[in-house]
Design a protein around this motif. Structure first.
Motif, PDB file in Angstrom:
ATOM      1  N   GLY A  89       1.942   5.683  -3.756  1.00 46.58           N
ATOM      2  CA  GLY A  89       2.664   4.408  -3.648  1.00 46.58           C
ATOM      3  C   GLY A  89       1.725   3.248  -3.363  1.00 46.58           C
ATOM      4  N   GLU A  90       0.716   3.495  -2.536  1.00 47.26           N
ATOM      5  CA  GLU A  90      -0.258   2.438  -2.230  1.00 47.26           C
ATOM      6  C   GLU A  90      -1.086   2.086  -3.468  1.00 47.26           C
ATOM      7  OE1 GLU A  90      -1.142   3.069   2.513  1.00 47.26           O
ATOM      8  OE2 GLU A  90      -2.173   4.378   1.072  1.00 47.26           O
ATOM      9  N   LYS A  91      -1.408   3.085  -4.277  1.00 47.67           N
ATOM     10  CA  LYS A  91      -2.140   2.826  -5.515  1.00 47.67           C
ATOM     11  C   LYS A  91      -1.323   1.946  -6.449  1.00 47.67           C
ATOM     12  CE  LYS A  91      -4.492   7.251  -5.291  1.00 47.67           C
ATOM     13  NZ  LYS A  91      -4.603   8.584  -5.886  1.00 47.67           N
ATOM     14  N   GLN A  92      -0.028   2.200  -6.521  1.00 45.53           N
ATOM     15  CA  GLN A  92       0.834   1.372  -7.361  1.00 45.53           C
ATOM     16  C   GLN A  92       0.915  -0.052  -6.819  1.00 45.53           C
ATOM     17  OE1 GLN A  92       4.447   3.750  -7.585  1.00 45.53           O
ATOM     18  NE2 GLN A  92       3.809   4.576  -9.563  1.00 45.53           N
ATOM     19  N   ARG A  93       0.923  -0.183  -5.499  1.00 45.37           N
ATOM     20  CA  ARG A  93       0.971  -1.525  -4.908  1.00 45.37           C
ATOM     21  C   ARG A  93      -0.345  -2.275  -5.104  1.00 45.37           C
ATOM     22  NH1 ARG A  93       3.035  -0.753   0.926  1.00 45.37           N
ATOM     23  NH2 ARG A  93       2.571   1.427   0.611  1.00 45.37           N
TER      24      ARG A  93
END
Length: 111
Positions: A89-93
């Motif tokens: 999720g952090e990579k997507q953000r």
């Protein structure tokens, strides 16, 4: 997009390269600084030429709720293998922060 609408004719035009930005489901995060993750594929020199400041990058991280990384030791200059550090999720953000940094006219988001 195939089979969503019946085809009657017409032309499809692809925007120029810099006006379109693609965000894959699993964004590419090169080994490097936190700054590198946001400005990829730009270099720090290209970022400066765009007159983008570190303060602006921190604002982008705040928008995508990742400012905590900038507040840690090393801040934007922290060098790491971010692919191993960040969750999916952090990579997507971070990819969204990258999108906001580049400000394309069009964006294609994969899921």
């Amino acid at each position: 997009m195939g089979a969503l609408w019946p085809l009657f004719g017409g032309k499809v035009h692809r925007p120029k390269g810099e006006s379109i930005f693609y965000i894959p489901q699993r964004p590419y995060l090169p080994t490097g600084t936190l700054r590198d993750q946001i400005i990829y594929p730009h270099s720090k020199l290209q970022m400066r030429k765009k007159k983008v400041t570190d303060k602006k990058l921190k604002e982008l991280l705040e928008i995508v709720q990742l400012k905590g990384y900038a507040d840690k030791e090393g801040g934007l200059d922290k060098f790491d293998n971010w692919n191993d550090v960040m969750s999916g999720g952090e990579k997507q953000r971070i990819a969204m922060a990258r999108l906001f940094y580049h400000k394309p006219m069009f964006a294609i988001l994969d899921e």
